[in-house]
Each structure stands twice: as structure tokens, then as C-alpha cells.
Scaffold this active site. Structure first.
Site, PDB file in Angstrom:
ATOM      1  CD  GLU A  42     -17.172   7.798  38.059  1.00  0.00           C
ATOM      2  OE1 GLU A  42     -16.839   7.496  36.914  1.00  0.00           O
ATOM      3  OE2 GLU A  42     -17.842   8.830  38.331  1.00  0.00           O
ATOM      4  CD  GLU A  50     -18.660  11.751  37.186  1.00  0.00           C
ATOM      5  OE1 GLU A  50     -19.899  11.827  37.379  1.00  0.00           O
ATOM      6  OE2 GLU A  50     -18.144  10.833  36.532  1.00  0.00           O
ATOM      7  CG  HIS A  95     -15.984   9.292  26.001  1.00  0.00           C
ATOM      8  ND1 HIS A  95     -17.301   9.652  25.915  1.00  0.00           N
ATOM      9  CD2 HIS A  95     -15.959   8.255  26.878  1.00  0.00           C
ATOM     10  CE1 HIS A  95     -18.026   8.848  26.677  1.00  0.00           C
ATOM     11  NE2 HIS A  95     -17.249   8.004  27.275  1.00  0.00           N
TER      12      HIS A  95
HETATM   13  C1  LIG Z   1     -20.727  11.310  33.993  1.00  0.00           C
HETATM   14  C2  LIG Z   1     -19.932  10.119  33.623  1.00  0.00           C
HETATM   15  N1  LIG Z   1     -19.099   9.584  34.532  1.00  0.00           N
HETATM   16  C3  LIG Z   1     -18.364   8.493  34.249  1.00  0.00           C
HETATM   17  C4  LIG Z   1     -18.455   7.914  33.015  1.00  0.00           C
HETATM   18  C5  LIG Z   1     -17.603   6.692  32.667  1.00  0.00           C
HETATM   19  N2  LIG Z   1     -18.461   5.526  32.552  1.00  0.00           N
HETATM   20  C6  LIG Z   1     -18.886   5.094  31.360  1.00  0.00           C
HETATM   21  S1  LIG Z   1     -19.914   3.789  31.516  1.00  0.00           S
HETATM   22  C7  LIG Z   1     -19.781   3.787  33.170  1.00  0.00           C
HETATM   23  C8  LIG Z   1     -20.503   2.766  33.984  1.00  0.00           C
HETATM   24  C9  LIG Z   1     -21.965   2.945  33.918  1.00  0.00           C
HETATM   25  O1  LIG Z   1     -22.580   1.894  34.581  1.00  0.00           O
HETATM   26  P1  LIG Z   1     -24.121   1.615  34.422  1.00  0.00           P
HETATM   27  O2  LIG Z   1     -24.889   2.867  34.563  1.00  0.00           O
HETATM   28  O3  LIG Z   1     -24.457   0.520  35.367  1.00  0.00           O
HETATM   29  O4  LIG Z   1     -24.318   1.134  32.918  1.00  0.00           O
HETATM   30  P2  LIG Z   1     -23.699  -0.125  32.188  1.00  0.00           P
HETATM   31  O5  LIG Z   1     -22.405   0.330  31.586  1.00  0.00           O
HETATM   32  O6  LIG Z   1     -23.529  -1.200  33.196  1.00  0.00           O
HETATM   33  O7  LIG Z   1     -24.676  -0.490  31.134  1.00  0.00           O
HETATM   34  C10 LIG Z   1     -18.939   4.797  33.610  1.00  0.00           C
HETATM   35  C11 LIG Z   1     -18.585   5.078  35.003  1.00  0.00           C
HETATM   36  C12 LIG Z   1     -19.318   8.516  32.084  1.00  0.00           C
HETATM   37  N3  LIG Z   1     -19.443   8.029  30.837  1.00  0.00           N
HETATM   38  N4  LIG Z   1     -20.054   9.591  32.419  1.00  0.00           N
END
Ligand SMILES: Cc1ncc(C[n+]2csc(CCOP(=O)(O)OP(=O)(O)O)c2C)c(N)n1
Ligand SMILES: Cc1ncc(C[n+]2csc(CCOP(=O)(O)OP(=O)(O)O)c2C)c(N)n1
Ligand SMILES: [Mg+2]
Ligand SMILES: [Mg+2]
Lengths: 326, 340, 340, 326
Positions: free
Chosen positions: B43, B76, B145
Site C-alpha cells: 500500500e 493484504e 497497531h
Molecule cells: C487491514 C488494514 N490495512 C491497512 C491499514 C492501514 N490504513 C489505515 S487507514 C488506511 C486507508 C483507508 O482508506 P479508506 O478506506 O478510503 O478510509 P479513509 O481513511 O479515507 O477514511 C489504511 C491503508 C489498516 N488500518 N488496516
């Protein structure tokens, strides 16, 4: 969509009350972090206030919410008290979770705020379970899972929508599409032209709405909630919006299209609703100013309450791991 | 830590003092330069997405192209699946699972597939992938986390697990992990990214499975890795003040771990303390303690001691978070009391 | 095993000799009868789908309705998510993850959510779910269908793990697990389903966290659970022939495990052997060995011994599979050699 | 669909050769288990033979296949040698995996049979990776992931289709919809009217075909393969079929609709293709009988070969865990 479901003026004013609170709270949060009074990972929801404000106009305290790290707007709209919220994000004993959860895991069952998750996608399977509980007991409560556009690409989304559809669960999947998942733009991660299009693969209604438009957002949420309460099963709502301040506090935004961002901020939905209320004679400038002043005051009080609340004893490290066996 | 910094080969170019983050970045870059089959996915890893949330892969897609450095959807299982598949046909993917807690959504791919395909295929296929993941308390990120979950993967036959504590090892272990013919989980400690270390040779390799004696000593052996190793080094002064000379071993590779080095040291000092940030119960320390207690039965001066996190999720509130992971103070206390 | 079969309460109705499978079925049925909040979900669990692939939940939906006993799509995250959500609002779901290896696709829900919500919410919510799962070698099912992964869950704060070895315990642990206010992983050994045991009381409860002395003895303590416990009992004759009197402890609950019972026995015999089907390295035995070696330092006559599976995936070919898990013969040999 | 892509008579005969081999091999497998000569978990594919037989008419040895526990038909169609197959399922050293994998993990890279998985849904993420490898090296190979209808409800399906679509990977998602996932009927688990409908949520082509019809199946597979080779990205094919013998050997089938099952067996696709070949003058009864006799003979030989092959040494327990570091 039926025209007679509103929102009427009072409802719109209620939505504004919430949205103004959310906006002020986000601004204060960023300020408190900037000035070093609090330290925490902070996911600003600024720009997305209308979505939960309009949603919660049709929810009761008994309805359930499962939200995410970027979810303080959802929780405030659902009724989390400011004092409890601020004490929690300050890590104090008077916080909703005694300081043990923090901003990513705020919980407040009294208002139906059941789980806040930091794992992308994981709000949805749990919301199904809450909705299953409603279905089992016939208590008519609906469950709402919020999540982002990026989360629509993870496995849990799919499993949840399918199970909810097959089981006809009273659940609403509310995607807040702010066009980015962390630093990745929508198109680079998401194959669907619209996330709402994915609903067809589960034979459930799916709709994209302007989440920044309180009328549209209110109506779609209301329809979905009514449908869920009537036992007609889940709905996928894709609420279009924009995240003003990057993914997480401190994020430099270099990956965002500057013009797109400027335009979104220019079209800030909260002052837009404010103008609408005045233009349509729903509220006066003075009334709104008073509401806003009251909000500031209550946030002031909450911040002070939080900072005056004690930090937890070290013994809390190992409590709440197991409960007492019956 | 001088021995971890000495390359076997003479006269290679020196890499100046860099941070952990830079060392990892450079190791991947050097591996990509050396072998066009090395590819990167995860990512936000490409430069339009700023080379990762922390910037560990910054510059790689600019240099090697977005074909070889690919930002992925948040998915993932798909990330590890893509890495496995590409590795089966000759590529050497370096996949990022942003935080260690997110390995939970990819466990099937990691455990049932990456780790087992060599065995289940009778050696016909193998899965030379590196899974980079970061973790660690310190940033108030709460219960989901910052877990250290290395014990799960150490229990999984067929994969290797490494966790550097300094830039030179970070570089050398990454090069070794990319070279390795099997899946390697590479654990990065988040608060350590900006820690600087000594310079090292540009072709520095730290062989997997070899611990380093980070500091010699005679009274007690302290085994650790990742950030906790630096806490152990930070405990030296207090231990010395109490008249305790500790030999500190940086495991570097968690699985398979270097029994010879650990047991030789513990046999010499007669005392063994294992410290790590993971929950103590059923953690990495359990295996080391079990092996050492058995193989050095009757030869130790004191029972093997372990220092890990309490049996609890990671708390948010700062004083609780600070008390969660072992730090220099608690390590010093444990080592001193072991020598009493 | 008589002590495991004795209910505290007098004069309850007796359940006749039943198989493990019947005991589990009956425990769930009795719990559903006693509390309408007990619900069951999982792949194929309802009667139109034959009450599970092996039939463990057969008859339940017929008796309690398909509302309370619900077959699910093949979607383990959704299964555990549904169980968690329902448990937050007063239900007591018994969720099936058909095979233990399939927990890998639900690890996020189990570990990041079910186990942590109580702590992260500061005690406001809790997750009283039971996750039933089956595993175990013996049916030539190969590398992805019979792993014992209990060590992962024991390392996870906030959840409990149980693994019965006989029908009475299977019943009593299930009743206790359903009553428990926290998530309990309930491990069923597949080849043992059709094993019959002694009769037991209809309201028999086996408290979580309490081991049982399955056989008394004086020379060596053998700690085990699940099917391997029965292998240990099967080793008694050979051990006796060699003049070795083993005390055999059935852990029953793997986490939290009963330190008092294990240490008291090991202190008495002076020797400890832990046997389980999981891979030995970093397995359950490591924690027990570490604790026992430390707490009984200087009091044991021999180093603590462990007997687990080799560091490898489960092989398919019959002779290899047979040699994979510890059996009565290997347990006897290990115990006898420990006593030499 | 272009009409000029065939299949011509020779291609149809080739499909029959494969299908007849698959059918005979399944029948022999069940017999060998029934008579106790071999013990293993066996997932009969009887009834599904046409799907891989028609697919593989357009694949080369270099193309990749990732299949599942119910996948021996896929592998035989892709070219796995009978001797290696039988020795493996007998757990012998001459098996493809030296007896260490068994029927659920047969692997044979020489014919592109890269992974066989026992985990529902897990064929798809790995097939993406193989396709990514093709894309990276520009070698024009396509990857096919097979899976069942039940697998279309698990997270890995979703993540894989989305990533393949965004990355335009040369991969084909081939769902063999036999109307049951273990004991659960399609409608009770799957919310989509057709699994093919889900493709729209990823902006990729999705089609439901009669997988038992060699012409339709051949054409759709060919189109998808051509599209993948041309760099136009993935396709989801839902091939309708039926599983004649329950989920796993020994399964009593009580959960299946008897009439539905009888009708499916009545419409057995393999003899149907046989009749077609004769009716259309593509092959004579004698030719086909000879093909079938040869197949029986080769299976006889394979079974004997397998049973004569040695069982592995116990030292194999701990080999192939790690390779040698370079
Ligand atoms: C399973 C998982 N993978 C990666 C992450 C890291 N992460 C936290 S927020 C995020 C982005 C999420 O984007 P979105 O669903 O569009 O929500 P937004 O943050 O834009 O509200 C990521 C990749 C995570 N928390 N959980
Ligand atoms: C993740 C996972 N969950 C459950 C199972 C058990 N299981 C094996 S096959 C199967 C049914 C799959 O049905 P379908 O995808 O339709 O394929 P079919 O067997 O019909 O070919 C199930 C549930 C599994 N192997 N993996
Ligand atoms: Mg977003
Ligand atoms: Mg099926």
C-alpha cells in the site's frame, strides 16, 4: 425516492447543529495537537461532517454504530458526550474507555457506539452481528457500519455484504468515499466506477449520493434505515465527500491534487449548509452564531475536563483483559 | 556492535551514517539494482503515493519504474498472493504489510501458502519473498497497531523471521532476506526508523540465523532484538553501576535463532535474561528459555528470566503504554536481580 | 480421570457413555435449552446441511429452529464478525470455524477484535463467544487441514483456549466456555470424535483454567491435552514395564493453563515432559517448560523435556503423517529416557 | 462472441480425449478407494469434466494453473502425467510432490500446474501473482485460477478480482459453479443471482456459460484467454455444472435435491459430447472406443506404477522445509 420523507427545516437545523459541532471539534483537535497539549494519532474528518450528521437525524440511541479510526465525526453525531470523548483521547480515567482505547477505539454503548476499529474493513462484519442480534430479538434496531472507499477493496467488505444480503440483515453499509485511501487515489485502487455498483453483486440496493448535500444524504440514509427496520435487508450507500487534511495529522498531502483539494475546501459543506439555513429562512444568523458559541463553550469545557481528569493507575495495564466468570 | 558491521570482503565502499529507514531503503534499492527480478509491492509504496506512509520505499519507483514498484489496493491477501505467485515464476518480491497487526488479514497466504509450498510441492516450488512489516509501541497508537507477533511466525515451519536493531543490520539482513530462497518476515520497529548508526560496507550482508554479540560481558547474558535490544544497551550503565557486567546478544534472526551463540554465552555467564516487546506469555522468550534451561541444565547459576509485555493488549494512555514494553530501567533491574 | 467426572452438585441425572461428538452436541443443546441467547453459526451447521460436515451440530436446528442455528456462507471473517456483534448485544454465539487452519482467514476478527474489545473499551463491552474448531492428523489430509495452532491464541491476551481429551470434559468445557464472559477457542480433535468415554452428570461443568490429574504417578509428570493426552495414557503400560510411574496431567484449558497443578506435580515427581501435536518449536510446551524450569529451578531431577511435531508442515504420505505427531510409543520412550 | 474461433472437429475431439480421461480417472479413483487400495480425502469432480477439457484446448504448457482440492480434473486436462499423479495420491516417492503434498496439493510446474490449495478462495490471489509475473516479463503467459461457487463469497475472491482489474492482469477467474459448497446450496450462501454479475463491480467482463457444453465453454475460455494475452485484463467465467458424487468421498448426499441430481446425471456431459462427435461425424464409435481403451490401459499402468513406487523415507519429514541459502 419518496419526497415526503423530508428533511424539514427543523431536521436540517438539527443536521447543522451536529455538523457545526463536528467541524468545531475537528478544528479544536488539530489545534490542541499542534500546540502540543495532546499527542495522539489523529485522523481528521474535516470535510465529511454532513454524512453522519444527516445519517443520525434518523437513528435513535438504540441503533448501533460501528465506525473506524476516522470516525470521531460519526460518534459525535451519534451522541458521544464531549467530555467522555475528550477525556478518552487525552488518555484519562474519565474517558469512555478509561483511557485504554484512545481515539481509534472509542466506544460508548449507551448511545449505540459499539465498536471503533483501526483495521480497514473490519467495521462491517461486526455490524452484521449487531444487526443479527436485532433480527434475533426482533427489537427493530438497525446497525450502521461506516468505512472508507479504500476499505471497499478488502475481503471483509465482500464477505459482509454477501452475508447481510443472504440473511437480510438490518444493516447499512455507509461508505464515506473521500477519494483517497491513505495516499492512494480512488482510481488507482478501486476497479469499480462507483462503489455503489458493487451492490448489484449482492442483489441489494446500492446508491451513490453527494454526502456533502444534507438533503440527499438525509433522504438516502432515511430510506436505507426505513428499509432495514422494515426487515427488507441491507443497503450500500456510497457518500461522496472529501478529506480536507490528508490521511493523518502531520501528513504533508504531497500526493493530493492541489486544485481538487482547493475546490473541495472552497465548497466546504458546513458553511454551505449554514448559508442554506439562512437563505431559506430556517434560522437566523444570530441563532446560528449562538449555536456555534455554545459549541465552542462546550468544547472548551470538555478540553478542560479532560486535562483535569487523572491519568490511569498502572494497575489498569492488566485489568479488563478477562471478565469474571459467572 | 562492531562485529555486526564488519563485512567479510575487503575494501567495499562505505555507506555513511544513515538512519534505519535509509538503510532499509538503500538495501532494497541496491538489491533492485543488482537483480531486475526484485520487485516491490504494498500500500502506497510507489512515489506518487510518497513511497509508503513513513517513506521507507521513497524514490524506488522513481528510479526503477512503477512496473517494479507497485502501489496496491488495501487488500493484504491480494498483496501476499501476488508476491507468492510472482515468486513462483522467478521474481523476488518485497511485499509490505504496513503494520504487523495487519498480517492478521493475510495469515492464510503467509502461513498456509508462502511457508508451506516448498514442502507440499516436495521441493518443486519455493517462495522467495520478503514481507516487510512495521510495529512497536511509542506512538500512542493503541490496541490494534503495534503488536509484536513474531512468535506466531517462528512457530510456522518454512519461514524465517528477522528483526534488526540498527541500520547496518537492517541493511545486511534485508540483502540476505532478499537473497534467501524462502519467505522471510522482516520486522521494522517504527520508533527506531530515525535512529542513526555506524557506517557499513555497501555490500554488507548479515547472514540469516546468526546472532551478534552486541556487547561482551561476564555476569549475565541478555538476549534481545529489535528496539528492545537498544533498551538493553541503554541499561548497561545502570548495570555497571551495580557491578553487573552483561553480555548482550542481538538475535537479529528470530527464526531460526542462533542457539549456538546464545547457549555459549549463557554457559559462560551462567545467567540468561530474554527481553522483548511482545507479550511475555508464549512469546519468543519461552522457546529460548525452554531450550536454554534444558541444554544448560545444572549449569546455570540462576533460573532463566524473561521480560516481555504483560498479558494484555497495548493500552493507549501514555503512562500505560510506557509501562507496557520492557525498557532500559526494567531490563537493568531484572539483570541486576538475576545476579544477586 | 475420575476427578474430571465428578460434579460439585449432588444427584444430577447421568449422561450415558457417549462419544466426544455426542458430548459436544449435547453440551450445546443443553446450553441452548437453558438460555435462549445461545445461538450457533457456521458453515453447514444447520440440519438441511446435515448439521456440519462431521455432524457435530446435527439436530440443533431441528430442535431450536434455523433462526438460532444458522448455516453461513464460506466466509470466516463474516462468521466471527457476526458472532462478535451478536455477543456485544447479549447473545452467546457458538461459532464454528470448520478446521483450525481456516482460523487464518479470520485472525483479524479473532485477535484484533474478539480478544481485545473488552480491554480497548475499558470494560464497557465484552465478547462472550465460543469458537469451535477441529483439527488433528490421522486422516491423510495433508499440509493445510490439520495444524494445531493453539500457541498463537495462547499468546493472544484476552481469549481462552480449551482442548478436551474425553467426552466428559468435552461436555463440561463446552458448558463452561459458553458461560464464560470472554472469547473461548474450543479445539476438537477430529480423529477423537468417535471415542467413547465414561458417563457424566447432565449439568457437568469443567471450570476453565483447571487441569485434571488423569493418572497419578511418582516418577515423571507428563502434561498434555487433546488427542495427545490419550496417547500419553496409552503409554502407561510401556512405562510401567520399564518401571516408570508417570503422573499424567490433562491440561484441558491451554490458556490460561493451570500452573498450580502442573508445578505441584512436577515438584513431586522431579521430572516433566510436555507432549502435544503442534510443532514443538515455539509451541505450548515452550511456555510450560520455561515456567517450570524457572519456578522449579534446582528442584528438578532432569531437564524439562518436550515432545511435539517436527519443524515442518504436516506431510500427506501415511508413514510420514504417522511419524509427525507424538504417539504413545514416542511418549513412553521420552518419559523412560527422562527417568534414566 | 466471434464465430470463427471454433471449436473445429479436431478441437472437439481433443476436448473429448481429455474429458474421457478425466471421467475414467475419477471412476477409477473412487473404485480404488472403495476397494481400500488407497486411503485419502477424495473430492470427486465427476460431472465437471468438460470445463477444464475445453479450457485447456486453448492453453499451452507455459500457461499457469492454480487449482483447488477438487482439481484433479483441471490438472489432468492441463497435462499432469498419470503416473506422477497416481504416485502422489498414493503417497509415494515418485509422486509429483514425493508423496508429501497429496491429492489436495498436487503440483507440476513443468505443465504450469503451480499450486493446488485446500483453502477456499486462495487460488485467486496466487494466480494474480503468476499473471503479474507474466506481465512483468512480457512473456504472454496467462494464469487461470479455478474455484467453486462457494468460494465466490470469501474475501480472497473480492481482493483478487479488484487487484487483477486495477492492474489489468492476464488472469482468468474460472468459477466452476456446481450449485453446492460442501452441503450448502447456492442460494443459501450466495446473494448474487449469478456469480458472473459480480464482475461488473470490478469493471471486467463476466459471463455465465454452460460449462457442460463444450462449444460454449471452449469459446468463452478462448475469448478470455485471447483477451488476457492481448493485455486487456482479467475475465470472470462462471461455468455452470454439477457435482455428481457429493462433496467428499463418503458423503451421503442427503442434503441434495434428488431429482436435481438425477437430472444432472442423466445429462452427463461426457457421453453427451461422445454422442455429438459421432452424430456430427467427427469421430467413429471405433475411434472413441479405442481412445477409451487406451485411457483405461494408461490408468491401469499408473495405478500399478504408483503402488510399486516406494513410500518416502522418514527423513523426508524435515526436508523441503527450507532451501539452501545462495
Ligand atoms: C487491514 C488494514 N490495512 C491497512 C491499514 C492501514 N490504513 C489505515 S487507514 C488506511 C486507508 C483507508 O482508506 P479508506 O478506506 O478510503 O478510509 P479513509 O481513511 O479515507 O477514511 C489504511 C491503508 C489498516 N488500518 N488496516
Ligand atoms: C477458508 C476455508 N473455509 C472452509 C473450508 C472447508 N471447505 C472445503 S471445500 C468447501 C466448499 C467449497 O465450495 P465451492 O467453492 O462451491 O467448491 P466445490 O467444493 O463445490 O468445488 C468448504 C467449505 C476451506 N477449505 N477453506
Ligand atoms: Mg478514503
Ligand atoms: Mg460448489
Amino acid at each position: 425516492m419518496a419526497d415526503n420523507i423530508g428533511p424539514d427545516g427543523e431536521t436540517l437545523l438539527g443536521i447543522y447543529r451536529r455538523a457545526a459541532l463536528l467541524k468545531a471539534n475537528d478544528e479544536r483537535s488539530r489545534k490542541v495537537i499542534t500546540t502540543g497539549r495532546l499527542v495522539m494519532p489523529y485522523y481528521s474528518y474535516r470535510g465529511q461532517e454532513i454524512i453522519p450528521s444527516a445519517l443520525c437525524a434518523s437513528l435513535t440511541d438504540d441503533d448501533y454504530l460501528v465506525t473506524i479510526y476516522r470516525g470521531i465525526h460519526d460518534m459525535l453525531a451519534k451522541g458521544m458526550p464531549l467530555n467522555d470523548l475528550w477525556a478518552e483521547i487525552a488518555g484519562r480515567v474519565d474517558g469512555t474507555c478509561k483511557g485504554k482505547g484512545g481515539p481509534m477505539h472509542l466506544t460508548y454503548p449507551k448511545k449505540g457506539i459499539m465498536v471503533t476499529t483501526g483495521i480497514v474493513g473490519s467495521s462491517m462484519p461486526i455490524a452484521n452481528g449487531l444487526a443479527w442480534g436485532s433480527q434475533l430479538s426482533g427489537n427493530n434496531r438497525v446497525a450502521v457500519a461506516t468505512f472508507g472507499d479504500g476499505a471497499s477493496n478488502i475481503g471483509a467488505f465482500h464477505e459482509s455484504l454477501n452475508m447481510a444480503a443472504v440473511w437480510k440483515l438490518p444493516v447499512i453499509f455507509l461508505c464515506q468515499n473521500n477519494l483517497y485511501g491513505e495516499h492512494t487515489a480512488y482510481e488507482k485502487a478501486t476497479s469499480a466506477k462507483q462503489i455503489a455498483d458493487r451492490a448489484a453483486g449482492y442483489s441489494i440496493p446500492g446508491v451513490r449520493v453527494d454526502g456533502n448535500d444534507p438533503v440527499e444524504m438525509y433522504r438516502m440514509a432515511r430510506e436505507a434505515i426505513d428499509r432495514a427496520r422494515a426487515g427488507e435487508g441491507p443497503t450500500l450507500i456510497e457518500a461522496m465527500t472529501f478529506r480536507f487534511h490528508g490521511h493523518v495529522f502531520g501528513d504533508a498531502d504531497g500526493y493530493m491534487d492541489k486544485a481538487q483539494k482547493a475546490a473541495a475546501m472552497e465548497a466546504d459543506p458546513v458553511p454551505r449548509l449554514r448559508r442554506k439555513l439562512i437563505d431559506e429562512g430556517i434560522a437566523t444568523e444570530e441563532q446560528l452564531a449562538q449555536i456555534e458559541a455554545d459549541i465552542e463553550e462546550s468544547i472548551d469545557a470538555a478540553v478542560e475536563f479532560a486535562l483535569a481528569s487523572p491519568l490511569p493507575e498502572l494497575s489498569e495495564l492488566t485489568t479488563d483483559v478477562y471478565g469474571e466468570a459467572a | 556492535m562492531s562485529d555486526t558491521l564488519t563485512s567479510e570482503k575487503p575494501a567495499a565502499a562505505k555507506v555513511a551514517q544513515v538512519t534505519m529507514l535509509q538503510a532499509i531503503n538503500q538495501a532494497i534499492a541496491d538489491a533492485m539494482e543488482a537483480d531486475e527480478h526484485v520487485v516491490v509491492l504494498g500500500e502506497d509504496v510507489a512515489d506518487p503515493e510518497e513511497g509508503g506512509v513513513v517513506g521507507v520505499t521513497k524514490g524506488l519507483s522513481g528510479r526503477f519504474g512503477e512496473k517494479r514498484v507497485r502501489s496496491t489496493p488495501i487488500a493484504e491477501q491480494a498483496i501476499i498472493g501476488a508476491a507468492i505467485g510472482a515468486s513462483l515464476v522467478g521474481y523476488k518480491p518485497v511485499a509490505e504489510i504496513m503494520l504487523m497487526n495487519f498480517t492478521t488479514v493475510a495469515m492464510d497466504m503467509i502461513v498456509n501458502h508462502a511457508a508451506k509450498l516448498r514442502f507440499m510441492s516436495g521441493g518443486q516450488t519455493h517462495v522467495p519473498i520478503v514481507i516487510r512489516t512495521m510495529t512497536g509501541t511509542g506512538f500512542s497508537s493503541g490496541g490494534q497497531h503495534c503488536d509484536y507477533l513474531e512468535a506466531w511466525f517462528a512457530h510456522t515451519a518454512g519461514m524465517k523471521v528477522v528483526a534488526p536493531s540498527n541500520p547496518a543490520d537492517a541493511y545486511g539482513l534485508m540483502r540476505a532476506a532478499i537473497n534467501d530462497p524462502d519467505p522471510v518476515l522482516y520486522i521494522e520497529n517504527m520508533p527506531s526508523y530515525w535512529m542513526k548508526g555506524d557506517s557499513f560496507d555497501a555490500d554488507h550482508i548479515v547472514p540469516l540465523g546468526k546472532a551478534a554479540v552486541a556487547k561482551e560481558g561476564g555476569d549475565v547474558t541478555i538476549v534481545s532484538y529489535s528496539r528492545t535490544l537498544n533498551e538493553a544497551l541503554g541499561a548497561v550503565k545502570a548495570m555497571e553501576a551495580a557491578g553487573v557486567s552483561a553480555e548482550i546478544i542481538d538475535l537479529r534472526t528470530i527464526s531460526p535463532w542462533d542457539e549456538d551463540t546464545v547457549l555459549a554465552s549463557a554457559a559462560k555467564t551462567g545467567r540468561l535474561l530474554i527481553a522483548h516487546e511482545a507479550v511475555e506469555k508464549h512469546g519468543m522468550g519461552a522457546e529460548i528459555a525452554a531450550v536454554a534451561s534444558t541444554k544448560l541444565f545444572g549449569k546455570l547459576k540462576a533460573p532463566v528470566a524473561r521480560l516481555g509485555a504483560p498479558y494484555a493488549p497495548v493500552p493507549f494512555s501514555k503512562p500505560l503504554e510506557d509501562a507496557f514494553a520492557p525498557n532500559a530501567k526494567r531490563i537493568a533491574e531484572a539483570a541486576i536481580s538475576l545476579c544477586k
